[in-house]
Design a protein around this motif. Structure first.
Motif, mmCIF file in Angstrom:
data_model
loop_
_atom_site.group_PDB
_atom_site.id
_atom_site.type_symbol
_atom_site.label_atom_id
_atom_site.label_comp_id
_atom_site.label_asym_id
_atom_site.label_seq_id
_atom_site.Cartn_x
_atom_site.Cartn_y
_atom_site.Cartn_z
ATOM 1 N N GLY A 391 -25.038 -32.357 10.762
ATOM 2 C CA GLY A 391 -26.299 -32.658 11.540
ATOM 3 C C GLY A 391 -27.460 -31.462 11.499
ATOM 4 O O GLY A 391 -27.322 -30.493 10.709
ATOM 5 N N SER A 392 -27.768 -31.281 12.683
ATOM 6 C CA SER A 392 -29.012 -30.026 12.646
ATOM 7 C C SER A 392 -28.362 -28.760 12.657
ATOM 8 O O SER A 392 -26.953 -28.555 12.941
ATOM 9 C CB SER A 392 -29.656 -30.258 13.879
ATOM 10 N N THR A 393 -28.904 -27.744 12.142
ATOM 11 C CA THR A 393 -28.103 -26.330 11.765
ATOM 12 C C THR A 393 -29.183 -25.436 12.444
ATOM 13 O O THR A 393 -30.364 -25.307 12.294
ATOM 14 C CB THR A 393 -28.047 -26.029 10.405
ATOM 15 N N PHE A 394 -28.796 -24.453 13.185
ATOM 16 C CA PHE A 394 -29.822 -23.416 13.711
ATOM 17 C C PHE A 394 -28.881 -22.151 13.746
ATOM 18 O O PHE A 394 -27.609 -22.056 13.569
ATOM 19 C CB PHE A 394 -30.065 -23.561 15.278
ATOM 20 N N ALA A 395 -29.661 -20.990 14.176
ATOM 21 C CA ALA A 395 -28.986 -19.671 14.068
ATOM 22 C C ALA A 395 -29.227 -18.966 15.388
ATOM 23 O O ALA A 395 -30.535 -19.088 15.872
ATOM 24 C CB ALA A 395 -29.464 -18.892 12.764
#
Length: 530
Positions: A391-395
């Motif tokens: 699903g969503s990806t963040f850093a």
């Protein structure tokens, strides 16, 4: 196995400082993870551990499991540069057992290739203990231990740094070398099935990826310099072994990038298999395998790095539907840059409590506007519909979490180690992140899970200058170079182990591991770990 001796010295209350052959014992009985409730364990020159201070690597590799089936987690701590029987860098593993009061130094064990019934022998440069993993490789209910010696020389003529893995079986009396298994590097290449410089066993993971309901786990072995072809002489691979009746007698196969669905070729020095982990990313009944290639060249950018995921399946196990991604892939934060080495570290945990694991990718050499090698982690959310993908990806990067509080910004290396556990007992996995920070001694950041997942705002940060933390921050301590989590006192909350491979204590200690005990953060302090 050899027991490790202790002596008692005076130290401040609430700090247990334990050296193998030199030990401090003082009152420390609560099970709360605070800055004043920690134990600093130092490896000294006595017994079978004689690493020179400049050569220590104690605590970079640690594995947690219940080796004696008593309900308390135990820990195996690698010290691959240990001097054993006169052989420098032969390597050793120290095992500490859990108890009602936590890790019990009174029953510390030292294992090496010179221990009775352990296959092989301690030789210069074997680096036994460079990697460790715990899981069920036999069906007796106890966790077993796999130990990597990636620089083991094998064959005739000798193949240097071919590598090997040794497994020790758990039992009600603890780990035993009876029935120990020696797995040497092997491949379809080489006159005798052994390639020089493979470094078989550089990374290890254990999990059930192959058969629903099986009482056996599979062993995943990283071989980051495996020779796959003439044009991929040091490309790397992962080797998956499974137990069926007798431990590890079945080889599931050897996997790399080329046979997956990502369409990427194996190339020289990709370093496929330098990091491996397992997690349930798709919501089915089997764990999945993630492995990295930190040396991957992308669009002529050397060392950009990439990660692959193979989804667990019933036999026959294949790479069909596998994923390959990097910082140039759609939705992945950042950009492919030289020597970022995306995927240097990997971990998996359910940080939002939705039943699916998220995949965490460490990029400790990521450059930020504030300086070089600041580091970041990339989090890819699992997907519960059973469809391969994320699903969503963040850093989250070193600046986001305030890692600058440790000192000067250059070379923080946030993401150099990762570990997952529920430290505050709220039902959400939490993520601990190491930042070796070679200029200021290193630090650890804990990001707390919640219904909305991980957030840089919900965190705690500390190092050895934090009030109440044992020891003192010194250049090249590498506090946080290794991390592990387990419930060592069986109170339901995870406890955190911090590796400090550069720690030096008067006069001759080299390397340390520090344990912080966890509990409900609302009872103790507002921000969790401190």
């Amino acid at each position: 196995m050899q027991p490790l001796g202790f002596a008692i010295l005076n130290r401040p209350r609430h700090v247990w400082q334990i050296g193998l052959s030199l030990c401090l014992l003082a009152p420390c009985i609560s099970a709360q993870i605070t800055a004043t409730n920690n134990r600093l364990m130092l490896i000294g020159p006595g017994g079978i551990t004689q690493a020179a201070p400049a050569r220590s690597d104690l605590g970079r590799a640690m594995a947690v499991g219940d080796f004696d089936c008593d309900g308390f987690d135990d820990v195996a701590i690698g010290n691959p540069r240990a001097l054993v029987n006169g052989a420098q860098d032969a390597g050793q593993v120290v095992v500490l057992y859990g108890s009602r009061l936590g890790l019990n130094p009174g029953v510390a064990e030292g294992w090496s290739q010179s221990s009775p019934n352990v296959p092989g022998g301690s030789e210069v440069g074997d680096a036994f203990g460079s990697s460790v993993a715990a899981g069920k490789l036999s069906n007796d209910g106890c966790d077993d231990l796999a130990i990597g010696a990636p620089q083991e020389a094998l064959g005739d003529p000798v193949r240097n740094t071919a590598g090997a893995v040794t497994t020790l079986l758990g039992s009600p009396s603890g780990l035993t070398a009876t029935g120990a298994i020696f797995l040497p590097a092997s491949s379809e290449d080489g006159d005798d099935g052994i390639d020089e410089f493979d470094r078989f066993g550089s990374a290890l993971a254990i999990g059930n990826i192959y058969a629903v309901g099986s009482s056996f786990d599979e062993l995943i072995i990283g071989v980051p310099r495996d020779k796959l072809s003439f044009f991929a002489s040091r490309s790397g691979s992962i080797d998956i072994r499974r137990a069926s009746g007798s431990p590890l007698n079945g080889r599931v196969g050897r996997f790399s990038q080329e046979s997956g669905s990502g369409g990427e070729s194996n190339e020289d020095f990709d370093q496929i298999g330098r990091a491996v982990t397992v997690g349930n990313f798709d919501g089915d009944s089997l764990l999945d395998v993630a492995f990295s290639a930190p040396g991957e060249t992308l669009n002529f950018i050397g060392g950009a790095g990439a990660v692959s995921v193979i989804y667990g399946s019933a036999p026959p196990f294949t790479q069909g539907g596998s994923l390959f991604f990097h910082q140039g892939s759609d939705g992945v934060p950042g950009a492919n840059e030289a020597n970022d080495e995306f995927g240097t570290t990997l971990a998996a945990g359910d940080f939002d409590g939705d039943g699916d694991d998220e995949l965490v990718i460490g990029v400790p050499q990521e450059d930020l506007a504030s300086g070089f090698n600041q580091g970041m982690i990339v989090v890819r959310n699992g997907r519960s519909n059973g469809v391969n993908g994320f699903g969503s990806t963040f850093a989250i990067d070193a600046v986001d979490v305030g890692a600058a509080l440790s000192g000067e910004m250059t070379s923080t290396q946030f993401g150099s180690a990762l570990a997952v556990g529920d430290f505050n007992l709220d039902g959400f996995d939490d993520l601990s992140v190491g930042a070796e920070d070679s200029g200021t001694g290193g630090l650890v950041v804990v990001l707390y899970g919640s219904a909305s997942g991980l957030s840089a705002a919900n965190r705690a940060l500390w190092n050895q200058n934090t009030p109440g933390v044992a020891g003192a921050a010194n250049e090249r301590d590498f506090f946080g170079a290794g991390l592990a989590a387990g419930d060592f006192n069986d109170d339901g909350a995870s406890d955190l182990l911090v590796g400090i491979p550069g720690e030096v204590g008067a006069p001759t200690f080299a390397g340390a591991v520090q344990v912080f005990y966890g509990r409900n953060k609302d009872i103790i302090f507002a921000n969790g770990l401190e």
